[in-house]
Enzyme design. Structure first.
Site, short mmCIF file in Angstrom:
data_model
loop_
_atom_site.label_atom_id
_atom_site.label_comp_id
_atom_site.label_asym_id
_atom_site.label_seq_id
_atom_site.Cartn_x
_atom_site.Cartn_y
_atom_site.Cartn_z
N ARG A 1 0.82 -1.20 0.00
CA ARG A 1 0.00 0.00 0.00
C ARG A 1 0.86 1.27 0.00
O ARG A 1 0.36 2.35 -0.29
CB ARG A 1 -0.92 0.01 1.23
CG ARG A 1 -1.96 -1.10 1.22
CD ARG A 1 -2.71 -1.17 2.53
NE ARG A 1 -3.53 0.00 2.76
CZ ARG A 1 -4.80 0.13 2.35
NH1 ARG A 1 -5.37 -0.84 1.70
NH2 ARG A 1 -5.47 1.23 2.60
N TRP B 1 2.14 6.18 5.91
CA TRP B 1 2.56 6.95 4.73
C TRP B 1 2.37 8.40 5.13
O TRP B 1 1.25 8.86 5.29
CB TRP B 1 1.68 6.58 3.55
CG TRP B 1 2.16 7.03 2.22
CD1 TRP B 1 3.06 6.39 1.40
CD2 TRP B 1 1.75 8.19 1.50
NE1 TRP B 1 3.22 7.09 0.24
CE2 TRP B 1 2.43 8.20 0.27
CE3 TRP B 1 0.86 9.24 1.77
CZ2 TRP B 1 2.26 9.21 -0.68
CZ3 TRP B 1 0.71 10.24 0.83
CH2 TRP B 1 1.41 10.22 -0.38
N GLY C 1 -6.35 7.71 7.67
CA GLY C 1 -7.29 8.79 7.38
C GLY C 1 -6.73 10.10 7.89
O GLY C 1 -5.53 10.20 8.20
N GLU D 1 -0.89 5.71 -20.79
CA GLU D 1 -0.70 4.68 -19.77
C GLU D 1 0.70 4.07 -19.86
O GLU D 1 1.33 3.80 -18.83
CB GLU D 1 -1.79 3.60 -19.92
CG GLU D 1 -1.69 2.43 -18.99
CD GLU D 1 -1.77 2.78 -17.50
OE1 GLU D 1 -2.10 3.95 -17.17
OE2 GLU D 1 -1.46 1.91 -16.68
N LYS E 1 3.18 4.12 -16.71
CA LYS E 1 3.76 2.89 -16.15
C LYS E 1 5.27 3.03 -16.04
O LYS E 1 5.87 2.72 -15.03
CB LYS E 1 3.40 1.75 -17.08
CG LYS E 1 2.84 0.49 -16.63
CD LYS E 1 1.70 0.35 -15.73
CE LYS E 1 1.29 1.46 -14.84
NZ LYS E 1 -0.05 1.51 -14.42
N HIS F 1 2.78 20.41 -32.35
CA HIS F 1 2.32 21.48 -31.46
C HIS F 1 3.14 21.54 -30.18
O HIS F 1 2.74 22.22 -29.24
CB HIS F 1 0.83 21.29 -31.14
CG HIS F 1 -0.01 21.25 -32.38
ND1 HIS F 1 -0.28 22.38 -33.12
CD2 HIS F 1 -0.60 20.23 -33.03
CE1 HIS F 1 -1.02 22.04 -34.17
NE2 HIS F 1 -1.22 20.74 -34.14
N LYS G 1 -0.47 2.49 -3.02
CA LYS G 1 -1.38 1.73 -3.88
C LYS G 1 -2.77 2.35 -3.89
O LYS G 1 -3.37 2.49 -4.94
CB LYS G 1 -1.45 0.27 -3.40
CG LYS G 1 -2.35 -0.61 -4.26
CD LYS G 1 -1.77 -0.81 -5.63
CE LYS G 1 -2.67 -1.61 -6.55
NZ LYS G 1 -2.27 -1.45 -7.95
C1 F6R Z 1 -0.88 3.77 -11.55
C2 F6R Z 1 -1.86 3.68 -10.50
C3 F6R Z 1 -2.58 4.91 -10.09
C4 F6R Z 1 -4.06 4.57 -9.83
C5 F6R Z 1 -4.79 5.79 -9.25
C6 F6R Z 1 -6.26 5.52 -9.07
O1 F6R Z 1 -0.28 2.54 -11.81
O2 F6R Z 1 -2.10 2.63 -9.99
O3 F6R Z 1 -2.45 5.92 -11.03
O4 F6R Z 1 -4.65 4.19 -11.04
O5 F6R Z 1 -4.22 6.09 -8.01
O6 F6R Z 1 -6.47 4.43 -8.25
P1 F6R Z 1 -7.84 3.64 -8.25
O7 F6R Z 1 -8.00 3.00 -9.56
O8 F6R Z 1 -7.69 2.66 -7.12
O9 F6R Z 1 -8.91 4.65 -7.98
#
Ligand code: F6R
Length: 599
Positions: A27, A71, A98, A472, A476, A495, A594
């Protein structure tokens, strides 16, 4: 982001807590800590990893404890700011995910009453508040204290005067309880406890849970009892294990043929597409997609598919912007939130904002029981737990669900004939096998990626439905290899992005056969003339492309709206291997989490 764990049962708590924390590492976190209940509360915390925590923690016996991976948001990643936070006078320890929005005013009030604070965190107000209300009943003090608290929380608390229980509460942050005979587990998500049990209870917003050796008791914040059955998750415990792969990301890339079959199961058949949506979408005049990051890229792809197949206009918004936009939304709109975790704070808030304007709502979600599933009807992507921070199988399964949705809408509205639906369904049913063929080419992709290990920037370009795939691909790569990478629609080259091209700059061009293929070849010429080294992703059997690019990576020839899924798999492997060759920490890229549960 932060992870909460807890354990109460027949085993020694300390090793179980460490194991649970390791399972939540994905996470994202920068410090960790545990507290074990007994005659006194014994805590151990440190900046750094769970392994660092294990090495600084003396052996402590006890069968009940809580733990946390933090975090940093309020306060730097230090040992003092790591959780658990404690109220020493009452012997109360708390872990929390939170944000306590009114912590400053609570903190000032508590300081005025003589409480001493040892951290910079918002969380530390919680143990002191619980202590302030404590009259021999931890549950009652948590209940009373939370009525003063604004913000979001998933929390777990233990108290030395009641060393036989864990009290948990939830508002706006995920929290799940696991049950296995006389052993009880607390975690931020199911992946954390899957090794121990698949029997879970999801705590809902505004609920308090008390875990003792006798079981779990849930109530609402005002004390009303809540009855909730234990659910058995239909997940393979192996789903959250590495199973011999070097990284979760690689494992999850290789799971995609099976994932796509699962996504399609019961929905795609020779009879067409059946999504079993519990809502009538015939009157919808516009679709508004809300999402962040990778899910937003999926939404951009969804626009091409939905407009092409159903002729319904689509707009795609970044959720964090949409929530502050004063959007014009009404009951003729269908708002679709796309989210892997179902817990992204901005996406949830944007969906609530849209919902308050009376639209229809649909979620495209991976995680069962997540926050989004409480906001609206959901179509599940069924990708299983995704542990690697970089989204892979969740992205392709989102693309697949968006294709199903667009064909279902097009067929309902008679935009698509039965013959064209059947033809498309035939191609869709080849998708799992075609992804497998791309995966079989992993060694060639690895070799190609090795050529660019030292590149200092990458450009990704595509046109039409391949444009979001270029975005994407760039996302990545930058996430896991830390190399600047930009994705753009190839028609935009002149552009601006063309200025970035110089001798040897790698350009990844998604050049699969579609209506804009010839235009893309023209764009490749433009970068090549300026010295770029071009890697083309092209359809099998396309011999023309080799005249234009330096290297070709192939995908099976298929429908132009299905090909982007195959190209995505190539780009995932490409990003993985560049990061691999650069020696990066692939599953836990720096600074990233995550699931982004705070704004
Ligand atoms: C990139 C990635 C993030 C999530 C973003 C949204 O690999 O995982 O850009 O796509 O934080 O997360 P979700 O889909 O869980 O709302």
């Amino acid at each position: 982001m932060c992870g909460i764990v807890g354990y109460l049962g027949t085993l020694e708590a300390m090793p179980v807590l460490f194991d649970l924390l390791k399972r939540l590492e994905y996470r994202g976190y920068d410090s960790a800590g545990i507290a074990i209940a007994g005659n006194s509360i014994r805590t151990s915390k440190t900046k750094g990893s769970v392994d660092d925590l294990v090495s600084v923690t003396p052996n402590v016996h006890g069968n009940i404890g809580i733990g946390h991976t933090r975090w940093a948001t309020h306060g730097r990643p230090t040992s003092a700011n790591a959780h658990p936070h404690c109220d020493d006078a009452r012997g109360i320890a708390v872990v929390h995910n939170g944000i306590i929005e009114n912590y400053t005013e609570i903190k000032e009030r508590l300081i005025g009453r003589g409480y001493e604070f040892r951290s910079e965190t918002d969380t530390e107000v919680l143990p002191h508040l619980f202590g302030e209300h404590y009259c021999g009943d931890l549950e009652a003090s948590v209940r009373e204290a939370l009525s003063d608290v604004r913000g979001s929380y998933a929390l777990a608390a233990i108290c030395e005067s009641e060393p036989d229980k864990i009290v948990v509460a939830r508002k706006g942050s995920p929290l799940v309880l696991g049950v296995c005979g006389s052993d009880f587990f607390v975690a931020s998500d199911v992946a954390g406890i899957l090794k121990y049990t698949r029997d879970v209870i999801f705590v809902e917003d505004g609920e308090i849970g008390v875990i003792t050796g006798d079981g779990i008791r849930l109530t609402t914040l005002d004390g009303t009892p809540v009855e909730r059955d234990v659910e058995t998750m239909d997940l393979d415990p192996e789903a959250a294990e590495m199973s011999g792969y070097e990284h979760f990301m690689l494992k999850e890339i290789f799971e995609q043929p099976a994932v796509i079959r699962e996504t399609f199961s019961g929905r795609v058949s020779s009879g067409g597409i059946d999504l079993d949506l519990g809502m009538d979408l015939r009157d919808v005049e516009r679709i508004v997609v809300l999402a962040c990051g990778t899910s937003h890229n999926a939404g951009l792809f969804g626009r091409y598919a939905i407009e092409r197949f159903s002729k319904i206009p689509v707009v795609v918004e970044v959720a964090s912007e949409f929530r502050y936009m004063n959007p014009i939304i009404d009951d003729r709109d269908l708002v679709v939130a796309i989210t892997q975790s179902g817990e992204t704070a901005d996406t949830l808030a944007a969906m609530r904002e849209a919902g308050s304007r009376g639209c229809k709502k649909l979620g495209i979600v991976n995680v069962l029981g997540s926050g989004m599933t409480r906001e609206c009807e959901c179509l599940f992507t069924r990708a299983g737990p995704e542990i690697g921070v970089a989204a892979t199988k969740s992205f392709t399964s989102q693309l697949a669900v968006l294709l199903l949705l667009s064909v279902a809408l097009g067929s309902d509205r008679k935009v698509l004939s039965t013959a064209s639906v059947n033809e498309f369904v035939y191609e869709l049913r080849q998708l799992g096998g075609n992804i497998q063929r791309v995966l079989n080419d992993a060694p060639a992709i690895k070799e190609c990626a090795a050529l660019f290990t030292d590149a200092d920037r990458f450009l990704f370009m595509g046109r039409g439905a391949n444009y979001p795939i270029a975005l994407e691909g760039a996302l990545k790569l930058k996430e896991i290899s830390y190399v600047p990478a930009e994705g753009f629609p190839a028609g935009e080259l002149k552009h601006g992005p063309l200025a970035l091209i110089s001798e040897g700059v790698p350009v990844i061009a998604i050049a699969t056969r579609d209506t804009v293929y010839d235009k893309l070849l023209g764009n490749i010429k433009e970068v090549e003339a300026r010295g770029a080294t071009v890697v083309g992703i092209a359809s099998e059997g396309d011999t023309e492309i080799t005249k234009y690019v330096n290297y070709v990576l192939r995908i099976p020839d298929t429908n132009p709206l299905i090909a982007p899924i195959l190209s995505s798999v190539v780009l995932q492997l490409f990003a993985y291997y560049v990061a691999y060759h650069r020696g990066c920490e692939i599953d836990k890229p720096r600074n990233l989490a995550k699931s982004v549960t705070v704004e």
